[in-house]
Design an enzyme around this catalytic site. Structure first.
Site, PDB file in Angstrom:
ATOM      1  CG  HIS A 206      -2.113  -0.854   1.110  1.00 23.05           C
ATOM      2  ND1 HIS A 206      -2.838  -1.000  -0.049  1.00 23.05           N
ATOM      3  CD2 HIS A 206      -2.745  -1.629   2.036  1.00 23.05           C
ATOM      4  CE1 HIS A 206      -3.841  -1.829   0.156  1.00 23.05           C
ATOM      5  NE2 HIS A 206      -3.817  -2.228   1.422  1.00 23.05           N
ATOM      6  CG  HIS A 212      -7.366  -3.833  -0.941  1.00 23.62           C
ATOM      7  ND1 HIS A 212      -8.039  -2.910  -0.182  1.00 23.62           N
ATOM      8  CD2 HIS A 212      -6.343  -4.280  -0.170  1.00 23.62           C
ATOM      9  CE1 HIS A 212      -7.458  -2.816   1.003  1.00 23.62           C
ATOM     10  NE2 HIS A 212      -6.413  -3.630   1.034  1.00 23.62           N
ATOM     11  CE1 TYR A 261      -7.469  -6.813   2.407  1.00 22.18           C
ATOM     12  CE2 TYR A 261      -9.648  -5.867   2.601  1.00 22.18           C
ATOM     13  CZ  TYR A 261      -8.290  -5.798   2.839  1.00 22.18           C
ATOM     14  OH  TYR A 261      -7.773  -4.727   3.490  1.00 22.18           O
TER      15      TYR A 261
HETATM   16 ZN   LIG Z   1      -4.986  -3.557   2.404  1.00 22.11          ZN
END
Ligand SMILES: [Zn+2]
Length: 280
Positions: A206, A212, A261
């Site tokens: 990041h 993401h 994720y």
């Molecule tokens: Zn993240």
């Protein structure tokens, strides 16, 4: 000189003169505009003419806030058996994206819409946390992995103006996106953020400017977001990026990315919120 020829000649001269004057006027306007731009904001000058900006417009104001001590304390009590990564559980945008208030880049329009890449792929860092020895070893392992597999170089800060500082506060696992200018935090709460090695890699990504994976612009060809299982108010965390804002450098969608994720992220009932559309 015949009258017709004279008229044509005058028209020609007049057109050339107009073109010349227009060009001069445009040049003066351009120079004046550039000077005004530069004078208006010294910080913006750093980025003029460089293709280094990272577009954060889709996040809007939601990416700004304050590190949350209460949420950090709650997260610290989480049992280690959850399938979710600790960076998905934070109170921040998409779980772990935060630009602390006051860190906004002072761009002309007042809207904080951009951060920047790191010049020369070098990221100066300081470590200013109460980390255990094995946690420091994880951070150094992550640096080493970047150094052996990529062109990115994390180097101890000497006097660089722009740098990351890795802290261990009880505010969860989070980072800003890209280079903000000045000191910027990557927080890795001890011991929560060290349950998985990937969390350190993830937050450093990041800081480099990566977003993401599941929110890539073309993600609908690869995953389905099961909104019926997403917590109330949490669909904002699945907002897709735009192909105009993001560029994947030719790297195809990667289900196994450290930036992807888990399938139950932001679930309200323990059921999947992300379904893969292809077997892999
Ligand atoms: Zn993240």
């Amino acid at each position: 000189m015949p009258a017709k020829k004279l008229t044509v000649s005058r028209m020609f001269n007049s057109s050339v003169a107009m073109l010349f004057l227009n060009t001069i006027a445009l040049l003066i306007l351009s120079v004046t505009h550039l000077k005004a731009l530069a004078a208006e904001n010294e910080d913006a000058k750093k980025f003029v003419g460089q293709n280094v900006l990272i577009d954060l417009t889709r996040f809007g104001e939601r990416i700004y806030g304050e590190p949350d001590q209460v949420a950090g304390a709650k997260l610290a009590d989480l049992k280690g058996d959850t399938l979710q990564n600790p960076d998905e559980l934070g109170p921040y945008l998409e779980g772990d994206l935060l630009i602390p208030n006051g860190k906004q880049l002072p761009f002309r329009n007042g809207l904080i819409a951009y951060s920047a890449r790191w010049p020369g792929a070098v990221v100066p860092y300081e470590i200013d946390g109460r980390f255990k020895e094995k946690e420091l070893a994880v951070i150094n392992k992550a640096f080493k992995e970047y150094h052996t597999k990529t062109c990115i170089r994390f180097k101890p800060r000497s006097s660089e103006d722009d740098y990351i500082v890795i802290t261990s506060d009880n505010t969860g696992c989070w980072s800003s996106l890209g280079r903000l200018g000045g000191r910027q935090v990557v927080n890795l709460q001890s011991t929560l953020c060290f349950r998985n090695y990937g969390t350190t890699m993830h937050e450093l990504m990041h800081a480099l400017g990566f977003m993401h994976e599941q929110n890539r612009s073309e993600r609908d060809s690869y995953i389905r977001v099961l909104s019926q299982n997403v917590k109330n108010g949490a669909m904002v965390n699945f907002q897709k990026g735009s192909a105009l804002e993001q560029y994947a450098f030719g790297i195809p969608y990667d289900y196994a990315s450290v930036m992807h994720y888990s399938k139950t992220s932001f679930s309200k009932n323990g059921k999947p919120t992300i379904e893969a559309l292809h077997l892999f």
